[in-house]
Design an enzyme around this catalytic site. Sequence first.
Site, mmCIF file in Angstrom:
data_model
loop_
_atom_site.group_PDB
_atom_site.id
_atom_site.type_symbol
_atom_site.label_atom_id
_atom_site.label_comp_id
_atom_site.label_asym_id
_atom_site.label_seq_id
_atom_site.Cartn_x
_atom_site.Cartn_y
_atom_site.Cartn_z
ATOM 1 N N LYS A 252 0.992 -1.337 -0.080
ATOM 2 C CA LYS A 252 -0.083 0.002 0.055
ATOM 3 C C LYS A 252 0.944 1.154 0.100
ATOM 4 C CE LYS A 252 -1.047 0.006 5.126
ATOM 5 N NZ LYS A 252 -0.189 -1.119 5.473
ATOM 6 N N ASP B 36 9.203 13.145 -6.760
ATOM 7 C CA ASP B 36 9.137 12.163 -5.764
ATOM 8 C C ASP B 36 10.178 10.934 -6.053
ATOM 9 O OD1 ASP B 36 6.827 10.127 -3.647
ATOM 10 O OD2 ASP B 36 8.785 11.127 -3.069
#
Length: 305
Positions: free
Chosen positions: A36, A151
């Site tokens: 996740k 990122d």
Amino acid sequence: NTAESSEQVVIFEEKITKVNGEVTIKRYQRGKFLGKGGFAKCYEATNLETKKVQAAKIIAKSSLTKNRARQKLISEIKIHKSLQNTNIVQFEHVFEDHENVYILLELCSNQTLNELIKRRKRLTEIEVQCYVAQIINSLKYLHASNVIHRDLKLGNLFLNKSMELKLGDFGLATKLEFDGEKKRTICGTPNYIAPEVLDGKVGHSFEVDVWSLGVIIYAMLIGKPPFETPDVKTTYRKIRLNSYTFPEHVLISDAAKNIITRILNLDPVKRPTLDEIMSHPFMNTGGSIPKTLPLSTLACPPSAS
Ligand SMILES: COc1cc(C(=O)NC2CCN(C)CC2)ccc1Nc1cc2c(cn1)c(C)nn2-c1cc(Cl)cc(CCC(N)=O)c1
């Protein structure tokens, strides 16, 4: 009771109503939980018609009530959908039902460079050259499309079953609308965030991805990122002070130290461009860089065959 697990089969489906009113349904069987990130859970998903296995990022709509989260997801989909490159995770499809948003992506069954570094401790210079060449290929395409990833980190660099590197997770990416545009929102992952993003005053651009690439090269060769500390505030101070060292016990070439030092420059305009990194001695050792590495390198260093 029988021995087999009582795992229930989970199906999610896409209802498509055509303009002529005809309804078609695409069914997917949810498989292994892969992990996740943010509001998303990722599973293997098998298209029951084509039998194709993909990675399904599933986001519960109940977690998208805040406008910020909703805008972030819309931006991620809009940007990722528009990209097509051999070193970028292929965006396959997106749909929703009453409960969730489903994003179907290229499955990368050899996970990310984060797991690889955890398993191997550190990589050889030839492996780092091989991965850096693929990351630069993805960044050249991305920047040419006026997109900044923002990122870039080991956990967003995936390896597919053929060991090709694929850049993923465009949740923090942004598209520049005009030449010279500067972004200001502070975002990124503490260890990899560029000093000018922390500074917040002058705005930032493509150079933030080059900075993160420098952090990644250091982390692959040394085994951990250069500014890592147990506390985020201290990490930010080290970044702003450009405070990092090369540990004595890890032997790396002068070319490797030199390219890292040039990239980790506090002044974004002084950092090398992606082309300059490709022509640097670290990436030009005279020998050829392999396009991909053998599966064996997921577990142990390439044998000096
Ligand atoms: C078969 O393919 C995979 C397997 C695994 C894996 O084995 N994970 C294990 C599952 C069991 N736990 C205990 C350890 C990790 C992990 C990732 C796989 N493939 C895989 C995963 C993928 C993608 C492509 N391909 C893409 C694109 N996005 N994501 C994605 C998305 C989210 Cl939200 C979270 C994660 C997990 C964290 C991470 N950054 O890896 C991944």
